[in-house]
Write an enzyme that holds these catalytic residues in place. Sequence first.
Site, PDB file in Angstrom:
ATOM      1  N   CYS A 126       0.850  -1.199   0.000  1.00 25.83           N
ATOM      2  CA  CYS A 126       0.000   0.000   0.000  1.00 25.83           C
ATOM      3  C   CYS A 126       0.883   1.246   0.000  1.00 25.83           C
ATOM      4  O   CYS A 126       0.610   2.210  -0.711  1.00 25.83           O
ATOM      5  CB  CYS A 126      -0.929  -0.006   1.202  1.00 25.83           C
ATOM      6  SG  CYS A 126      -0.109  -0.041   2.802  1.00 25.83           S
ATOM      7  N   ALA A 158      -4.019  -2.171   9.971  1.00 22.81           N
ATOM      8  CA  ALA A 158      -2.849  -3.027   9.701  1.00 22.81           C
ATOM      9  C   ALA A 158      -3.219  -4.458  10.067  1.00 22.81           C
ATOM     10  O   ALA A 158      -3.404  -4.775  11.241  1.00 22.81           O
ATOM     11  CB  ALA A 158      -1.653  -2.562  10.515  1.00 22.81           C
ATOM     12  N   GLY A 159      -3.365  -5.287   9.068  1.00 19.11           N
ATOM     13  CA  GLY A 159      -3.814  -6.661   9.291  1.00 19.11           C
ATOM     14  C   GLY A 159      -2.726  -7.537   9.887  1.00 19.11           C
ATOM     15  O   GLY A 159      -1.557  -7.144   9.950  1.00 19.11           O
ATOM     16  N   PRO A 160      -3.109  -8.734  10.306  1.00 17.89           N
ATOM     17  CA  PRO A 160      -2.153  -9.648  10.946  1.00 17.89           C
ATOM     18  C   PRO A 160      -0.979 -10.012  10.034  1.00 17.89           C
ATOM     19  O   PRO A 160       0.136 -10.185  10.523  1.00 17.89           O
ATOM     20  CB  PRO A 160      -2.985 -10.887  11.285  1.00 17.89           C
ATOM     21  CG  PRO A 160      -4.290 -10.730  10.577  1.00 17.89           C
ATOM     22  CD  PRO A 160      -4.468  -9.284  10.284  1.00 17.89           C
ATOM     23  N   GLY A 161      -1.195 -10.082   8.728  1.00 24.25           N
ATOM     24  CA  GLY A 161      -0.118 -10.425   7.802  1.00 24.25           C
ATOM     25  C   GLY A 161       0.977  -9.371   7.814  1.00 24.25           C
ATOM     26  O   GLY A 161       2.162  -9.674   7.887  1.00 24.25           O
ATOM     27  N   ASN A 269      -5.105   2.904   3.096  1.00 25.57           N
ATOM     28  CA  ASN A 269      -4.022   1.986   2.716  1.00 25.57           C
ATOM     29  C   ASN A 269      -4.573   0.721   2.061  1.00 25.57           C
ATOM     30  O   ASN A 269      -3.955   0.164   1.160  1.00 25.57           O
ATOM     31  CB  ASN A 269      -3.160   1.648   3.939  1.00 25.57           C
ATOM     32  CG  ASN A 269      -3.963   1.189   5.135  1.00 25.57           C
ATOM     33  OD1 ASN A 269      -4.983   1.797   5.468  1.00 25.57           O
ATOM     34  ND2 ASN A 269      -3.524   0.134   5.779  1.00 25.57           N
TER      35      ASN A 269
END
Lengths: 294, 340
Positions: A126, A158-161, A269
Amino acid sequence: MNKVKVGILGSGNIGTDLMYKIRRSDVLELTTVIGIDPSSDGLKKAKDFGYYTIDTGIKGFLENPDLADILFDATSAKAHIRHAKLLKQAGKKVLDLTPAAVGPSVIPPVNIAKHLDADNINLITCGGQATIPIVHAINKVQPVKYAEIVATISSKSAGPGTRANIDEFTETTARGIEEIGGAKKGKAIIILNPAEPPIMMRDTIYCLVENDFVDQKKITQSVKDMVEVVQSYVPGYRLRQEPLFDGNKITVFIEVEGAGDYLPTYSGNLDIMTAAAVKVAEEWAKNITSKVNV
Amino acid sequence: MGERNILITEVALRDGSHAIRHQYTVDQVVAVAKGLDDANVPYIEVSHGDGLGGSSLQYGLSLTNEMELIEAAVSTVTNAKIAVLLLPGIGTMKELKQAAQLGVKMARIATHVTEADISAQHIAFAKELGLETVGFLMMAHMVPTEKLVEQAKLMESYGADVVYVVDSAGAFLPHEVKERIQALKNSLSIEIGFHGHNNLSLAMANTLAAIEEGATRIDGSIRCLGAGAGNTQTEVLIAVLNRLGNNTGIDLYKIMDVAENIVAPILEKPQEITKDGLILGYAGVYSSFLLHAQAASKKFGIDSRDILVELGKRKVVGGQEDMIIDVAAEISKQKQTAHT
């Protein structure tokens, strides 16, 4: 014009946001949404919209491969490596929204034309989608010897990945700044801010250009033109203020507000990733149909 | 000399980097490290102020590559261990590995107090490299105690040997530090540390409150050579801890001499609590914003305090130095429209 049939792999937040965006496309026809969890909100929404849904993952799709010619993969890097192989064998084009980076990296307004024939395209990060166009816009006017970007996103988006492998973000983005943005050297920094209500995505781009004489007017115009191009597919992408000049240093402040399709507007993002994916798929589709027409 | 019950980490060669705009030279680092090692300081942190990989337009470019400084420090000391700081999102495991190869013995992995989960990979990697590993929860004043405990437990679960409460803004009051250290001692089984800033003249009081509640790892900066108004002044802390009957193992006269003869000349001006330093603590803003806010105040012709207070209101976190210019430009624009 004939629409090209597409499918979405992954029924999480990103997959579902893609669904909303593809619905608006003049050249893409969403037919299928593929997940692995029949009770996921994404698959339920897909059913409500009347799309064909598959809850057995890639396997289910490969049993009916005619459902789509282009697939968006919004699963995980690990899954994508497997998907990429299978979909290549099946002759499908794939847009990779994971960090797997199997195919060439694309920033739509910079290098899409080069990769129209690729069968797998990845979208870097992003932060890369938001900042590399600006580096490129400056580099077009005067060679950039060093570009550094700081992407600040809300913690919630902000994702876990991303969280589990944040070096991947900084390293991949830095490489994109060099290879696609054109800077001799690139650096990327990411910051998560937990403030409530969540902040919008912000990006600061610093560029050092080669010459001491800086054509401020030309650079400002080039940046503004680029912002307009990005806005054509990410409407919430904007300059926060005029570019700043200090010797051979140029600083550009960007803000990305999401379209609020499925994801909340603060997560610009994520929006810029899904929007860029749809943009690339549309270019692919136009390319496919134009070839068919001749 | 009995066993040390408090382990001091000297941060002037890292936190102090902010105060001198990251202009450390190899000679300075060697002189300071030698003096500290001689005074028997157990840990000396050396990195860019924002940790490994911090040299940037955003935070300030290092005059000397930090790896050269680290290498110089490692080769200078005989007993002291050299530590490095790493903020995931700024530095990467690549730099950590490089530092470990140079002979660093301790890694401190820092995140904003709510974002511990971005450190899992780096903490595990530091352990893999055989480094003593510290979890460093910055801007700890921004959250209630329960949240701090939850995040500290995450770092413990990733394998950290120590977790620090980091008062990056110098905003804590002693009773708040007490409550937090107490809660951590009750919920964690690893050592607890405290890193203070002196913006409200409370670094010493907060440090003593932390020690009273069981913190055994303490940061100090000699001659207060740290960001903002500096940290707990190391040589003063050693004197106070001696009086209280603690054993840091550090030679008081020797560290006083290092402060006076080696560190004082490095400072562009003596560390004191200026109005901007005070505002950092009062508004709860990251201490390294100080010089950047002063530069922006000059550039836009506005009061640096207005910038810092506004940043505090917006809950800006460590590392968001780009917001300083952004906010300064906004304030100056508002002022202009108000005039016309």
